[in-house]
Structures are given as C-alpha cells and as structure tokens.
Design an enzyme around this catalytic site. Structure first.
Site, PDB file in Angstrom:
ATOM      1  N   GLU A  43       0.850  -1.194   0.000  1.00 29.90           N
ATOM      2  CA  GLU A  43       0.000   0.000   0.000  1.00 29.90           C
ATOM      3  C   GLU A  43       0.888   1.248   0.000  1.00 29.90           C
ATOM      4  O   GLU A  43       1.474   1.603   1.017  1.00 29.90           O
ATOM      5  CB  GLU A  43      -0.900   0.007   1.231  1.00 29.90           C
ATOM      6  CG  GLU A  43      -1.742   1.258   1.400  1.00 29.90           C
ATOM      7  CD  GLU A  43      -2.395   1.360   2.773  1.00 29.90           C
ATOM      8  OE1 GLU A  43      -2.607   2.500   3.243  1.00 29.90           O
ATOM      9  OE2 GLU A  43      -2.691   0.303   3.374  1.00 29.90           O
ATOM     10  N   THR A  74      -3.945   6.309   2.083  1.00 22.33           N
ATOM     11  CA  THR A  74      -4.180   7.714   2.427  1.00 22.33           C
ATOM     12  C   THR A  74      -4.877   8.428   1.267  1.00 22.33           C
ATOM     13  O   THR A  74      -4.528   9.544   0.885  1.00 22.33           O
ATOM     14  CB  THR A  74      -2.876   8.444   2.820  1.00 22.33           C
ATOM     15  OG1 THR A  74      -2.061   7.587   3.609  1.00 22.33           O
ATOM     16  CG2 THR A  74      -3.178   9.686   3.647  1.00 22.33           C
ATOM     17  N   LYS A 134     -11.001  -1.066   7.004  1.00 21.94           N
ATOM     18  CA  LYS A 134      -9.740  -0.773   7.676  1.00 21.94           C
ATOM     19  C   LYS A 134     -10.070  -0.222   9.066  1.00 21.94           C
ATOM     20  O   LYS A 134     -10.600   0.891   9.185  1.00 21.94           O
ATOM     21  CB  LYS A 134      -8.939   0.250   6.867  1.00 21.94           C
ATOM     22  CG  LYS A 134      -7.707   0.799   7.588  1.00 21.94           C
ATOM     23  CD  LYS A 134      -7.050   1.883   6.754  1.00 21.94           C
ATOM     24  CE  LYS A 134      -5.931   2.571   7.511  1.00 21.94           C
ATOM     25  NZ  LYS A 134      -5.240   3.592   6.705  1.00 21.94           N
TER      26      LYS A 134
END
Length: 219
Positions: A43, A74, A134
């Site tokens: 990621e 993000t 998440k």
C-alpha cells in the site's frame, strides 16, 4: 485481475505493508524489501511524494509476478482514487469513509478499504459496498474490538492498521481480522538505509501470520 481475485490474494496473504517514505526512491526500496521478505500486498500512501509514479513503477516492475498486489493508501477523495487507479493501483485504502470514493471504486471494480472506528461507520461503509474495513487507528481500539464488532456484524471483513506488531499480530487474527496493515515498526530500518533488515522483519511477519492461522485450524 478481477476484483474477487485481488481480495482473495489480500486475505490469503494476511498482511499489507503500509509504505510511508521520505522520497519516491525510498518508497521503492522499502517496497522491494517487503516483497523480498514475502509481503506482497503493498500500500503506497499518498503522503509519499509522487505516490502515483511510485505505484506505476512498482506495478510495471512486478507485472509478471501475480502475487504482488500494489495499492494506494491515504486516499482522501475520489479524484486521488482515480489518479491511483490510472497509475495501476489494484486496491484503494482511506483513513476515513468517503462515499464518492466508494462509488468510483465500485465503478472500476477496485476493492475499497475505508478507515472506520465505530459500528455505525462500519455499517455505512459496508452498505456502500466496502469489501474490507480498515479498522483505524487500531492502536486506539485494540484486538478485542474486532471480536466485539464480529458479534453483531459477523460478515464484516476487518483489517486493523496502526498498533499491529510482531507481538500482537496473532491476537488480531485470532480475534477475527481477515488481514492486518503494518507500517511503522516494519519500515523503521529505512531511516538508516537498512533494507535487508526490513526484508528479515517482513519474513517474521509472514511466519507469524502462518502460525496464527495454523492455530485457528487446530482449534
């Protein structure tokens, strides 16, 4: 690769390396070190300068390796999500839930992993089609929170990020997490350029996942 195949690989791997770095070059080196150690879910966060270029380079570099899944982290809005998808991102991770990003990912059949902290947020994200939630920040909630969520929402696929380390990764998985996101303690050796150390830590994480899952089978 179809969306279902990406999700299967992320869950089978059980761990995603959350790449934060001081430069694009460092991000590439960290990612390579993680992959060499066996962590193939990468990621690349958009806190990294030119993150989309890093995603494209890694995607091209590992095009022939079907085990390596490069995604973006993000991601705060749908514009950034589309930029990441065009660059080759196979999954999108956000620190919060964003409905427009969820819609965009659904349109392009890209797994969306939004950050949530409460049952209400998790329910909203799941209703919008989020495939894996998440749990963020994991350090503020702890492994017992996963078990608590799974009681009313057994169908929730949860991936804690933040607060996961070699000592507690097994507890997170045993409590019902389908995977975990790991950053800080895995990437720390990059500060001194010790990428070989990152590779060795990555291998330890992979073994911890295997051990935890083996114990679940034995129960």
């Amino acid at each position: 690769m179809m969306k279902s195949g990406i999700l299967t690989k992320l869950v089978d791997q059980g761990i995603v390396a959350v790449i934060r770095a001081a430069s694009p070059e460092e991000a590439i080196h960290i990612s390579e070190a993680c992959i060499e150690g066996g962590i193939t879910g990468i990621e690349v966060t958009f806190t990294v300068k030119d993150a989309d270029k890093v995603i494209k380079q890694l995607s091209d570099q590992y095009l022939e390796n079907s085990e390596v899944i490069v995604g973006a982290g993000t991601v705060l809005d749908s514009t950034t999500a589309r930029l990441a998808i065009i660059a080759g991102a196979r999954f999108i991770v956000s620190p919060t839930f964003d409905i427009d990003t969820a819609k965009l990912c659904n349109l392009y059949q890209i797994p969306y992993l939004p950050g949530c902290m409460t049952i209400g947020e998790i329910k909203q994200a799941m209703e919008a089609g989020a495939d894996i939630i998440k749990l963020f920040p994991g350090s503020a909630l702890g492994p017992d929170f996963v078990k608590a969520v799974k009681a009313p929402l057994p169908q929730a696929n949860i991936m804690p990020t933040g607060g996961v380390n070699l000592e507690n990764i097994g507890i997170w998985l045993k409590n019902g997490a389908v995977a975990v996101g790991v950053g800080g303690n895995l990437l720390a050796p990059a500060r001194t350029g010790d990428y070989a150390k990152i590779t060795s830590i990555a291998a330890l994480y992979i073994q911890k996942v295997k051990d935890a899952r083996a114990q679940l089978v034995d129960i």
